[in-house]
Design a protein around this motif. Structure first.
Motif, mmCIF file in Angstrom:
data_model
loop_
_atom_site.group_PDB
_atom_site.id
_atom_site.type_symbol
_atom_site.label_atom_id
_atom_site.label_comp_id
_atom_site.label_asym_id
_atom_site.label_seq_id
_atom_site.Cartn_x
_atom_site.Cartn_y
_atom_site.Cartn_z
ATOM 1 N N GLU A 216 5.872 4.558 0.824
ATOM 2 C CA GLU A 216 6.363 5.863 1.283
ATOM 3 C C GLU A 216 7.385 5.714 2.403
ATOM 4 O OE1 GLU A 216 2.827 8.118 2.160
ATOM 5 O OE2 GLU A 216 2.459 8.535 0.032
ATOM 6 N N ASN A 217 7.184 4.755 3.291
ATOM 7 C CA ASN A 217 8.155 4.513 4.369
ATOM 8 C C ASN A 217 9.503 4.073 3.804
ATOM 9 O OD1 ASN A 217 6.327 5.228 6.333
ATOM 10 N ND2 ASN A 217 5.748 3.116 6.827
ATOM 11 N N ASP B 8 0.860 -1.187 0.000
ATOM 12 C CA ASP B 8 0.000 0.000 0.000
ATOM 13 C C ASP B 8 0.896 1.238 0.000
ATOM 14 O OD1 ASP B 8 0.828 0.480 2.645
ATOM 15 O OD2 ASP B 8 -0.984 -0.352 3.504
ATOM 16 N N ARG B 9 0.296 2.377 -0.156
ATOM 17 C CA ARG B 9 1.038 3.634 -0.274
ATOM 18 C C ARG B 9 1.929 3.879 0.949
ATOM 19 N NH1 ARG B 9 0.602 6.652 -4.091
ATOM 20 N NH2 ARG B 9 -1.488 6.045 -4.705
ATOM 21 N N THR B 10 1.452 3.556 2.149
ATOM 22 C CA THR B 10 2.226 3.788 3.366
ATOM 23 C C THR B 10 3.514 2.972 3.381
ATOM 24 O OG1 THR B 10 0.175 4.218 4.559
ATOM 25 C CG2 THR B 10 2.119 3.750 5.886
#
Length: 133
Positions: free
Chosen positions: A95-96, A90-92
């Protein structure tokens, strides 16, 4: 179509080990399709999607974040630095990973900085491909 053995392994776990008819891997020199009786090859892997067609006709997709593949006529083993099923990304999570690489850029020398900037670009492109807007 002939089947061959395929294993996708990350440091955390064995993600897949079974007979397959085809595997598409994101090699650093370009996307590569591996089938039975492939010439022996070893290649590095860039961040991307590994698409696996199993012997029963199903297609599985995994996101890898680098590594290397060892290809033989009888099989292929992909040792990923990190990998997850595409449904788990997922995006999270992405991004992490990007934030962690950007933090590493702070004190990097020129050569390492170039590699890390390329890695950020590959991760960003991966997000555009895998995660819907």
């Amino acid at each position: 179509m002939a089947d061959f053995n395929f294993e996708l392994v990350s440091p955390e776990r064995l993600l897949l080990s079974e007979k397959v008819t085809e595997v598409v891997i994101p090699a650093t020199e370009g996307e590569m399709t591996v089938m039975a009786n492939h010439a022996p090859t070893m290649t590095t892997i860039k961040p991307g999607v590994v698409s696996v067609k199993t012997a029963d006709g199903k297609t599985e997709r995994f996101v890898v974040f680098g590594g290397f593949a060892d290809i033989l006529p009888t099989g292929c083993t992909l040792l990923a630095e990190s990998a997850i099923h595409v449904d788990e990304l997922d995006r999270t999570v992405l991004e992490n990973r990007i934030d962690a690489v950007r933090a590493e850029l702070e004190g990097a020398g020129d050569e390492k900085k170039t590699r890390l900037e390329q890695f950020v670009a590959e991760l960003t492109k991966l997000g555009e491909i895998v995660i819907p807007a």
